[in-house]
Design an enzyme around this catalytic site. Structure first.
Site, PDB file in Angstrom:
ATOM      1  N   CYS A   1       0.844  -1.193   0.000  1.00 20.01           N
ATOM      2  CA  CYS A   1       0.000   0.000   0.000  1.00 20.01           C
ATOM      3  C   CYS A   1       0.880   1.244   0.000  1.00 20.01           C
ATOM      4  O   CYS A   1       2.086   1.175   0.207  1.00 20.01           O
ATOM      5  CB  CYS A   1      -0.908   0.001   1.221  1.00 20.01           C
ATOM      6  N   GLN A   2       0.265   2.381  -0.225  1.00 22.13           N
ATOM      7  CA  GLN A   2       0.981   3.650  -0.255  1.00 22.13           C
ATOM      8  C   GLN A   2       0.458   4.568   0.842  1.00 22.13           C
ATOM      9  O   GLN A   2      -0.763   4.715   1.014  1.00 22.13           O
ATOM     10  CB  GLN A   2       0.809   4.322  -1.617  1.00 22.13           C
TER      11      GLN A   2
END
Length: 282
Positions: A2-3
């Protein structure tokens, strides 16, 4: 993975430039298409936008990108699902109330075998390990400080211990804020930059967009931006040490003493953890 994207400032600031590059990572320049969200603290309130659609094609993301909401603390997340359905209730950031403040949390990583019993007011709505970890952190803080919110040094020490404990179960990069400061925990990958006078131009890595901050800021402004990987290709970002917790206040990192937690390392391409999972009751 994820970011994550976070911002902490000494004066209310919009995140439109950074979000333009961040938005592209949700399905355009990267593979994260399982939802996105962003939270803006305004005074003691929070504006929270969530969408289980890819950020690169989300109309809600377009609204946020072009809506200059000014905030002292911002947390955003682009999801690549590992646990839990792709749905609104599993979309980060998550929000809860503790000690009369809103707390916001977003996590990047995957926790294995982390199923603590939660008896208090903090229970997950969705099925993610991330929301479960957030609830566990808040319940542990409430139990540790029953008289109310402690001083910042005590709070930092408690969150550092919890980050190490939970991080023993897997990759645990996260951003956490109560509106007065921003906690950033790096288990494997996280970087930040502090923009202050003299301001200069910056160019995004994920979009062909540049901005001259000297035209948009005053000499006293200071902004810290935290991201999973640097958002610009012409600025000097500080890469955080894996297994460390950093506190940001008024747009700058603050030395709060011991900061080491539990690093997540990869050997020969396979994920591994540098900390042993504590025994029950330990």
């Amino acid at each position: 993975m994820c970011q994550l994207l976070g911002m902490n400032c000494n004066t209310p600031t919009d995140i439109c430039f950074s979000f333009a590059g961040f938005q592209a990572r949700g399905g355009l320049t990267d593979v994260h298409r399982d939802g996105w969200g962003i939270a803006f603290f305004e005074g003691r309130g929070v504006r929270l936008f969530l969408d289980p659609q890819a950020s690169s094609t989300s109309r809600v993301a377009d609204l946020v990108r072009n809506y200059p909401i000014h905030s002292l603390n911002v947390i955003a997340h682009i999801r690549k699902a590992t646990q839990g359905l792709v749905s609104l209730e599993n979309t980060h950031p998550f929000q809860r109330e503790l000690w009369g403040r809103h707390w916001v949390f977003a996590h990047n990583g995957n926790l294995h075998g982390f199923n603590p019993e939660l008896f208090g007011q903090f229970t997950p709505v969705g099925q993610t390990d991330s929301e479960r970890a957030f609830c566990y952190i808040l319940e542990a803080l409430r139990r540790r400080f029953p008289g109310g919110e402690p001083g910042r040094s005590q709070l930092f020490a408690a969150i550092r211990e919890l980050a190490a404990e939970i991080g023993a179960h897997g990759e645990f990069n996260f951003l956490l804020s109560n509106g007065s400061c921003l906690f950033a925990h790096c288990a494997s990958r996280l970087a930040y930059i502090v923009r202050q006078a003299p301001f200069a131009r910056a160019h995004l890595k994920d979009q062909d967009v540049s901005v001259d901050f000297s035209e948009l800021t005053s000499p006293d402004d200071r902004v810290a931006v935290v991201a999973t990987t640097p958002l610009t290709d012409d600025e000097s970002w500080t890469v955080m040490e894996p297994g460390s917790l950093q506190l940001f206040v008024d747009g700058a990192p603050v030395d709060m003493g011991p900061a080491l937690t539990c690093p997540f390392v990869r050997e020969d391409g396979a994920p591994a953890n540098a900390c042993a999972v504590p025994a029950a009751g330990a």
